[in-house]
Scaffold this motif. Structure first.
Motif, PDB file in Angstrom:
ATOM      1  N   ILE A  54       0.853  -1.185   0.000  1.00 19.09           N
ATOM      2  CA  ILE A  54       0.000   0.000   0.000  1.00 19.09           C
ATOM      3  C   ILE A  54       0.893   1.240   0.000  1.00 19.09           C
ATOM      4  O   ILE A  54       1.820   1.358   0.798  1.00 19.09           O
ATOM      5  CB  ILE A  54      -0.931   0.029   1.228  1.00 19.09           C
ATOM      6  N   GLY A  55       0.618   2.165  -0.892  1.00 21.03           N
ATOM      7  CA  GLY A  55       1.387   3.401  -0.926  1.00 21.03           C
ATOM      8  C   GLY A  55       2.180   3.541  -2.218  1.00 21.03           C
ATOM      9  O   GLY A  55       2.151   2.671  -3.096  1.00 21.03           O
ATOM     10  N   GLU A  56       2.908   4.641  -2.314  1.00 20.88           N
ATOM     11  CA  GLU A  56       3.642   4.963  -3.532  1.00 20.88           C
ATOM     12  C   GLU A  56       5.102   4.555  -3.467  1.00 20.88           C
ATOM     13  O   GLU A  56       5.834   4.726  -4.447  1.00 20.88           O
ATOM     14  CB  GLU A  56       3.547   6.467  -3.813  1.00 20.88           C
ATOM     15  N   SER A  57       5.539   4.031  -2.325  1.00 19.99           N
ATOM     16  CA  SER A  57       6.940   3.617  -2.200  1.00 19.99           C
ATOM     17  C   SER A  57       7.055   2.469  -1.211  1.00 19.99           C
ATOM     18  O   SER A  57       6.128   2.186  -0.449  1.00 19.99           O
ATOM     19  CB  SER A  57       7.819   4.792  -1.746  1.00 19.99           C
ATOM     20  N   TYR A  58       8.208   1.801  -1.236  1.00 21.64           N
ATOM     21  CA  TYR A  58       8.511   0.710  -0.310  1.00 21.64           C
ATOM     22  C   TYR A  58       9.893   0.997   0.267  1.00 21.64           C
ATOM     23  O   TYR A  58      10.842   1.239  -0.482  1.00 21.64           O
ATOM     24  CB  TYR A  58       8.512  -0.633  -1.040  1.00 21.64           C
ATOM     25  N   THR A  59      10.025   0.964   1.586  1.00 25.59           N
ATOM     26  CA  THR A  59      11.287   1.284   2.235  1.00 25.59           C
ATOM     27  C   THR A  59      12.126   0.036   2.439  1.00 25.59           C
ATOM     28  O   THR A  59      11.682  -0.928   3.063  1.00 25.59           O
ATOM     29  CB  THR A  59      11.044   1.969   3.595  1.00 25.59           C
ATOM     30  N   LEU A  60      13.339   0.068   1.887  1.00 22.85           N
ATOM     31  CA  LEU A  60      14.282  -1.035   2.043  1.00 22.85           C
ATOM     32  C   LEU A  60      15.183  -0.772   3.234  1.00 22.85           C
ATOM     33  O   LEU A  60      15.697   0.342   3.413  1.00 22.85           O
ATOM     34  CB  LEU A  60      15.160  -1.192   0.802  1.00 22.85           C
ATOM     35  N   SER A  61      15.416  -1.800   4.038  1.00 23.76           N
ATOM     36  CA  SER A  61      16.375  -1.722   5.134  1.00 23.76           C
ATOM     37  C   SER A  61      17.792  -1.716   4.568  1.00 23.76           C
ATOM     38  O   SER A  61      18.013  -2.100   3.412  1.00 23.76           O
ATOM     39  CB  SER A  61      16.193  -2.894   6.090  1.00 23.76           C
ATOM     40  N   PRO A  62      18.774  -1.287   5.353  1.00 28.29           N
ATOM     41  CA  PRO A  62      20.167  -1.324   4.875  1.00 28.29           C
ATOM     42  C   PRO A  62      20.585  -2.736   4.459  1.00 28.29           C
ATOM     43  O   PRO A  62      20.197  -3.715   5.083  1.00 28.29           O
ATOM     44  CB  PRO A  62      20.960  -0.839   6.092  1.00 28.29           C
ATOM     45  N   TYR A  63      21.343  -2.823   3.393  1.00 32.38           N
ATOM     46  CA  TYR A  63      21.926  -4.074   2.902  1.00 32.38           C
ATOM     47  C   TYR A  63      20.851  -5.134   2.663  1.00 32.38           C
ATOM     48  O   TYR A  63      20.940  -6.253   3.157  1.00 32.38           O
ATOM     49  CB  TYR A  63      22.990  -4.576   3.873  1.00 32.38           C
ATOM     50  N   SER A  64      19.839  -4.754   1.912  1.00 32.58           N
ATOM     51  CA  SER A  64      18.735  -5.677   1.645  1.00 32.58           C
ATOM     52  C   SER A  64      18.309  -5.590   0.185  1.00 32.58           C
ATOM     53  O   SER A  64      18.675  -4.659  -0.550  1.00 32.58           O
ATOM     54  CB  SER A  64      17.528  -5.380   2.556  1.00 32.58           C
TER      55      SER A  64
END
Length: 223
Positions: free
Chosen positions: A206-216
């Motif tokens: 859901i939403g316009e973006s997806y947040t990636l964790s560091p080194y993933s």
């Protein structure tokens, strides 16, 4: 990254359970370091072994995207800028079309077909249909969100969004508009949430973006 690349991936025996040979890559006269440990392999059955098995299945079921010599024509870069020094990259894989590309808004150029070329689906198991297109029903997607498709199985075409965050900070990945994206892989999650075993398990984003964790790394799928 290797299994999301063009060509034929190569794994050496033991890679599937994380055998490192203690960092020694020249063990020709050290037999014990070359031995395959069935105990260590069994310990990773629900972890790295499972992850590798599902990666192989994902690649096999999307072979039209990966196993071709025109790989560059099937991909579109989607990260914001090449000038950014941060180690982040994202792209969409799809079947190439001679006369159209996805725009930044996720739409196709005027006067061009609106569908992607068909490719096999169902990462993790279910065989694709005879037409080569994925079979996904409302029932298969229940639990993620209500969908606009009919309750009967529909034949739809597939695109994959791949993103790598090789930096030390969380980073947002912008999602192309005009399509619904489902999470197949997020390597920062603990197994079994790190990779969906089938389309039914893929989670709607859901939403316009997806947040990636560091080194993933994440892989999202759109139907």
């Amino acid at each position: 990254a290797m299994f999301l690349s063009v060509g034929t991936p190569m794994m050496t025996s033991g890679d599937e359970y994380g055998r490192s040979q203690n960092g020694n890559n020249n063990t020709w006269c050290q037999d014990e370091r070359n031995w395959f440990s069935w105990a260590d392999c069994g310990a990773e059955e629900a972890g790295l072994m499972r992850f590798c098995r599902l990666l192989i299945s994902l690649r096999r079921n999307h072979s039209e995207l990966f196993a071709r010599d025109d790989f560059r024509r099937s991909m579109q870069w989607t990260h914001d800028s090449w000038e950014d020094s941060y180690n982040f990259i994202s792209f969409v894989l799809r079947m190439p079309r001679q006369d159209a590309m996805l725009s930044d808004s996720g739409t196709t150029a005027p006067g061009t077909p609106t569908k992607f070329a068909s490719c096999a689906s169902d990462a993790g198991g279910t065989a694709p249909s005879e037409s080569g297109r994925s079979r996904v029903s409302d029932a298969a997607r229940s639990g993620s969100a209500s969908m606009t498709a009919t309750a009967t199985e529909a034949y739809k075409e597939t695109a994959l969004l791949v993103a790598f965050n090789a930096g030390h900070q969380p980073h947002a990945c912008r999602l192309p508009h005009g399509r619904e994206w489902f999470r197949l892989i997020d390597t920062q999650l603990e197994a079994p949430l790190d990779m969906a075993e089938s389309d039914e398990d893929a989670q709607l984003i859901i939403g316009e973006s997806y947040t990636l964790s560091p080194y993933s790394c994440v892989v999202l799928k759109s139907y």
